[in-house]
Design a protein around this motif. Structure first.
Motif, PDB file in Angstrom:
ATOM      1  N   UNK A 402       2.636  -0.264  -5.263  1.00 20.07           N
ATOM      2  CA  UNK A 402       3.982   0.329  -4.355  1.00 20.07           C
ATOM      3  C   UNK A 402       3.445   1.357  -3.288  1.00 20.07           C
ATOM      4  N   UNK A 403       3.932   0.704  -2.136  1.00 22.75           N
ATOM      5  CA  UNK A 403       3.478   1.712  -1.206  1.00 22.75           C
ATOM      6  C   UNK A 403       4.835   2.334  -0.463  1.00 22.75           C
ATOM      7  N   UNK A 404       5.014   3.309  -0.483  1.00 18.44           N
ATOM      8  CA  UNK A 404       6.035   3.936   0.252  1.00 18.44           C
ATOM      9  C   UNK A 404       6.180   3.962   1.837  1.00 18.44           C
ATOM     10  N   UNK A 405       7.222   3.633   2.689  1.00 18.52           N
ATOM     11  CA  UNK A 405       7.075   3.525   4.063  1.00 18.52           C
ATOM     12  C   UNK A 405       6.508   4.977   4.778  1.00 18.52           C
ATOM     13  N   UNK A 406       5.601   5.095   5.569  1.00 18.32           N
ATOM     14  CA  UNK A 406       5.180   6.073   6.280  1.00 18.32           C
ATOM     15  C   UNK A 406       4.113   6.859   5.684  1.00 18.32           C
ATOM     16  N   UNK A 407       3.522   7.583   6.495  1.00 17.09           N
ATOM     17  CA  UNK A 407       2.465   8.431   5.947  1.00 17.09           C
ATOM     18  C   UNK A 407       3.080   9.951   5.971  1.00 17.09           C
ATOM     19  N   UNK A 441      15.285   3.951  -0.152  1.00 16.98           N
ATOM     20  CA  UNK A 441      13.884   3.946  -0.697  1.00 16.98           C
ATOM     21  C   UNK A 441      13.213   2.817  -0.111  1.00 16.98           C
ATOM     22  N   UNK A 442      12.650   2.913   0.823  1.00 19.96           N
ATOM     23  CA  UNK A 442      11.729   1.926   1.579  1.00 19.96           C
ATOM     24  C   UNK A 442      10.107   1.853   1.070  1.00 19.96           C
ATOM     25  N   UNK A 443       9.811   0.422   1.013  1.00 20.36           N
ATOM     26  CA  UNK A 443       8.628   0.489   0.242  1.00 20.36           C
ATOM     27  C   UNK A 443       7.937  -0.940   0.455  1.00 20.36           C
ATOM     28  N   UNK A 444       6.851  -1.224   0.629  1.00 23.74           N
ATOM     29  CA  UNK A 444       5.887  -2.517   0.426  1.00 23.74           C
ATOM     30  C   UNK A 444       5.740  -2.648  -1.062  1.00 23.74           C
ATOM     31  N   UNK A 445       5.637  -3.886  -1.328  1.00 18.50           N
ATOM     32  CA  UNK A 445       4.839  -4.362  -2.775  1.00 18.50           C
ATOM     33  C   UNK A 445       3.782  -5.007  -2.257  1.00 18.50           C
ATOM     34  N   UNK A 446       2.644  -4.417  -2.974  1.00 17.31           N
ATOM     35  CA  UNK A 446       1.319  -5.059  -2.435  1.00 17.31           C
ATOM     36  C   UNK A 446       0.972  -5.937  -3.769  1.00 17.31           C
ATOM     37  N   UNK A 447       1.030  -7.254  -3.646  1.00 17.15           N
ATOM     38  CA  UNK A 447       0.491  -7.992  -4.727  1.00 17.15           C
ATOM     39  C   UNK A 447      -1.178  -8.020  -5.043  1.00 17.15           C
ATOM     40  N   UNK A 448      -1.532  -8.164  -6.031  1.00 14.27           N
ATOM     41  CA  UNK A 448      -2.876  -7.838  -6.471  1.00 14.27           C
ATOM     42  C   UNK A 448      -3.818  -8.643  -5.452  1.00 14.27           C
ATOM     43  N   UNK A 449      -3.518  -9.693  -4.751  1.00 14.32           N
ATOM     44  CA  UNK A 449      -4.452 -10.535  -4.140  1.00 14.32           C
ATOM     45  C   UNK A 449      -4.562  -9.835  -2.794  1.00 14.32           C
ATOM     46  N   UNK A 450      -3.893  -8.680  -2.342  1.00 11.54           N
ATOM     47  CA  UNK A 450      -3.955  -8.009  -1.109  1.00 11.54           C
ATOM     48  C   UNK A 450      -4.327  -6.382  -1.426  1.00 11.54           C
ATOM     49  N   UNK A 451      -4.595  -6.226  -2.245  1.00  9.66           N
ATOM     50  CA  UNK A 451      -5.002  -4.802  -2.564  1.00  9.66           C
ATOM     51  C   UNK A 451      -6.418  -4.637  -2.370  1.00  9.66           C
ATOM     52  N   UNK A 484      15.420  -6.508   2.366  1.00  6.38           N
ATOM     53  CA  UNK A 484      14.112  -6.296   3.110  1.00  6.38           C
ATOM     54  C   UNK A 484      14.369  -6.310   4.468  1.00  6.38           C
ATOM     55  N   UNK A 485      13.559  -5.970   5.469  1.00  5.51           N
ATOM     56  CA  UNK A 485      13.739  -5.876   6.793  1.00  5.51           C
ATOM     57  C   UNK A 485      12.528  -5.589   7.382  1.00  5.51           C
ATOM     58  N   UNK A 486      11.833  -5.896   8.710  1.00  6.97           N
ATOM     59  CA  UNK A 486      10.905  -5.322   9.393  1.00  6.97           C
ATOM     60  C   UNK A 486      11.447  -4.205  10.143  1.00  6.97           C
ATOM     61  N   UNK A 487      10.732  -2.975  10.656  1.00  5.22           N
ATOM     62  CA  UNK A 487      11.255  -2.006  11.606  1.00  5.22           C
ATOM     63  C   UNK A 487      10.322  -1.482  12.489  1.00  5.22           C
ATOM     64  N   UNK A 488      10.374  -1.857  13.834  1.00  8.28           N
ATOM     65  CA  UNK A 488       9.526  -1.606  14.686  1.00  8.28           C
ATOM     66  C   UNK A 488       8.236  -2.535  14.856  1.00  8.28           C
ATOM     67  N   UNK A 489       7.083  -2.068  14.483  1.00  8.49           N
ATOM     68  CA  UNK A 489       5.912  -2.669  14.304  1.00  8.49           C
ATOM     69  C   UNK A 489       5.417  -2.823  12.839  1.00  8.49           C
ATOM     70  N   UNK A 490       6.412  -2.272  11.787  1.00 12.00           N
ATOM     71  CA  UNK A 490       6.272  -2.384  10.603  1.00 12.00           C
ATOM     72  C   UNK A 490       6.684  -3.840   9.873  1.00 12.00           C
ATOM     73  N   UNK A 491       5.842  -4.324   9.390  1.00 15.06           N
ATOM     74  CA  UNK A 491       6.346  -5.682   8.538  1.00 15.06           C
ATOM     75  C   UNK A 491       7.034  -5.614   7.888  1.00 15.06           C
ATOM     76  N   UNK A 492       8.023  -6.810   7.223  1.00 18.38           N
ATOM     77  CA  UNK A 492       8.844  -6.582   6.053  1.00 18.38           C
ATOM     78  C   UNK A 492       8.519  -5.924   5.039  1.00 18.38           C
ATOM     79  N   UNK A 493       9.386  -4.939   4.887  1.00 17.57           N
ATOM     80  CA  UNK A 493       9.429  -4.167   3.604  1.00 17.57           C
ATOM     81  C   UNK A 493      10.643  -4.238   2.843  1.00 17.57           C
ATOM     82  N   UNK A 494      10.608  -3.703   1.672  1.00 19.98           N
ATOM     83  CA  UNK A 494      12.112  -3.489   0.769  1.00 19.98           C
ATOM     84  C   UNK A 494      12.756  -2.433   1.176  1.00 19.98           C
ATOM     85  N   UNK A 495      14.132  -2.376   0.801  1.00 17.84           N
ATOM     86  CA  UNK A 495      14.643  -1.085   1.049  1.00 17.84           C
ATOM     87  C   UNK A 495      15.757  -1.173  -0.061  1.00 17.84           C
ATOM     88  N   UNK A 496      15.639  -0.327  -1.037  1.00 16.71           N
ATOM     89  CA  UNK A 496      16.768  -0.140  -2.232  1.00 16.71           C
ATOM     90  C   UNK A 496      17.592   0.908  -1.727  1.00 16.71           C
TER      91      UNK A 496
END
Length: 522
Positions: A402-407, A441-451, A484-496
């Protein structure tokens, strides 16, 4: 066939039959929507492809009416195949859950079936709407003002634009657009799309909506606003309105209202606050600081059908104005409705404040709910939603993938610039903990194959495909719904978005487990 005397003697509707049908239909509604539809053991949705769904619903309209048993089956089918938005695991939109007092108000207003335009046909609701609007204005910080219940936040935003334009150029009402110079509106790229739609609808054009830069958290940058207003003036345009946002749709950002108000005061512009999503923080002593400075606005849009769970639709436009601007801008003085020689105070005929003639009663649902739980109960709902959001974020940090949107670190200097000392340190504390501003809460789910493969050339393309696949799986299995949605140059992420008072910690844990279950094999 010509009607006979007998045809005129008897009414067309049989009350006994109609009320029996209503009684049976209501039992289905309670069972399918309010019992099963709020039970975590039941599905959020029964997904069907459009062709199959059309067949199941028997949508065709026929020459002859159908028997009651067929109609009751249609009621069951509509309930069965509709999305259960009151389900504790429906996180898809900024409306969710159910309040039973509000629902009773909705049933009652539908049964009474009146039009909120004159005191003679809606005496109860003319007085009730005024009192609810007064209570909401008080939360904004206004002791006087005006307002109106509108058919959605988009309409509220468009009303604000129309009022701001009329205040500056009242001749537009009679002479139209030919009497106007080029007008410009200022908003952020993360504001609601109704600002652009409103510009198109009202005739000054989407190209005249000037987008102001935002920081990484999605908050408007006042310095850039000031610069863009100056530039617009230098190019011969006339800036007339700034539309800022309290609770943006995706990130839940709150624009710095006090600093934006300073810019609006400097340039003498109308300040509108689109608080459709975030306005309900004003009920909370803990979180109302997010809208510090809102009392300086000219208008506020607020949707109690969102965080307060008043039920669709329940949207208000609140105004600081005390000069009857709403009526002056919109009245057409229809003499068949608004006669000036009525036997009661004609100021109670409020219909000419609206661009609508027919206007539903949307105040009752909020009034009855507010009466039932009080301001303290509504505050508790807001505070509980924040607690759930914090819990979800804390749990995400403990789980791999689980990776939250933004640094977080990149926000701190920008946040410091925007907020007064007291507010800043509260926000700083949240960001230091990696917490979002609001209940988005905006986040990406990174599956094991992409970690561990973030530097690969195709990483972003692969990551963009994860959320749509997980969304398809959850809907076809009916387990939950989240957007889910993209935002600017950020690819699709979930928003709960977490707001339903029916949600518990178990639902939050289920949400995280289910994302993992649905996405681990991708």
């Amino acid at each position: 066939m010509e009607p006979t005397t007998g045809d005129l003697t008897d009414p067309l509707i049989n009350h006994a039959d109609g009320q029996l049908f209503l009684h049976e239909a209501f039992k289905i509604i309670v069972e399918e929507v309010l019992c099963k539809g709020t039970d975590v053991k039941e599905k959020v949705c029964e997904w069907r492809e459009p062709e199959e769904l059309a067949r199941l619903l028997d949508l065709e309209l026929r020459e002859k009416g159908e028997p009651q048993e067929n109609l009751l089956q249609r009621v069951r089918d509509v309930a069965k195949y509709s999305i259960k938005t009151s389900h504790p695991r429906f996180f898809n939109q900024q409306f969710a859950g159910v309040d039973y007092h509000s629902l009773a108000g909705r049933f009652l207003s539908e049964a009474l079936n009146t039009n909120l335009f004159t005191y003679e046909v809606a005496p109860v609701f003319v007085l009730m709407e005024a009192e609810v609007l007064r209570g909401l204005r008080a939360l904004v910080g206004w002791t006087e003002g005006d307002g109106l219940f509108c058919p959605g936040g988009s309409t509220s935003n468009m009303y604000a634009m129309n009022l701001a334009r009329y205040r500056l150029y009242p001749e537009v009402k009679s002479q139209g657009l030919r009497s106007l110079p080029q007008l410009t509106v200022f908003t952020s790229p993360e504001s609601h799309y109704s600002v652009k739609k409103g510009a198109a609808f009202m005739g000054f054009g989407m190209d005249n909506v000037i987008l102001v830069k935002v920081d990484d958290g999605g908050r408007m940058i006042p310095e850039d606003l000031d610069e863009k207003i100056e530039l617009s003036k230098s190019q011969g345009a006339v800036p007339f309105l700034v539309s800022c946002t309290s609770g943006t749709t995706v990130q839940g950002a709150f624009d710095p209202l006090d600093l934006i108000a300073d810019v609006c005061d400097k340039h003498k512009l109308w300040l509108h606050v689109d608080a459709a999503w975030g306005g309900s923080v004003l009920f909370s002593k803990k979180h109302s600081h997010l809208m510090k400075g809102v009392h300086r606005a000219n208008s506020v849009a607020w949707n109690p059908h969102k965080m307060l769970v008043a039920g669709l639709q329940c949207s208000v436009l609140l105004l600081k104005d005390t000069t009857d601007l709403l009526k002056k801008c919109h009245c057409a003085n229809a003499t068949y409705l608004f006669q000036q020689d009525k036997f009661y105070d004609v100021n109670l005929d409020i219909g000419d404040k609206s661009v609508q003639c027919s206007r539903k009663v949307d105040c009752l649902k909020l009034w009855l709910m507010w009466k039932a739980v009080g301001s303290a109960g509504l505050e508790q709902r807001v505070d509980k939603a924040f607690l759930h959001a914090r819990y979800v974020v804390d749990q995400m940090k403990k789980r791999e993938g689980f990776q939250l949107l933004g640094d977080v670190s990149s926000h701190l200097n920008q946040v410091k610039y925007y907020f007064s000392t007291k507010c800043f340190y509260h926000i700083l504390k949240l960001y230091s903990c990696g917490q979002p501003q609001f209940v988005n809460v905006c986040f990406w789910f990174i599956p094991p194959s992409l970690r561990g493969k973030e530097k690969n050339a195709d990483y972003q393309n692969k990551l963009a495909k994860v959320a749509p696949v997980i969304k398809e799986r959850m809907m076809k299995q009916g387990t939950m719904m989240v957007g889910y949605q993209p935002l600017g140059d950020r690819v699709n992420f979930f928003r709960i978005t977490i707001l339903s008072p029916l949600v518990s910690q178990k639902d939050m844990d289920f949400f995280l487990d289910e994302i993992e279950r649905l996405g681990n094999d991708l």
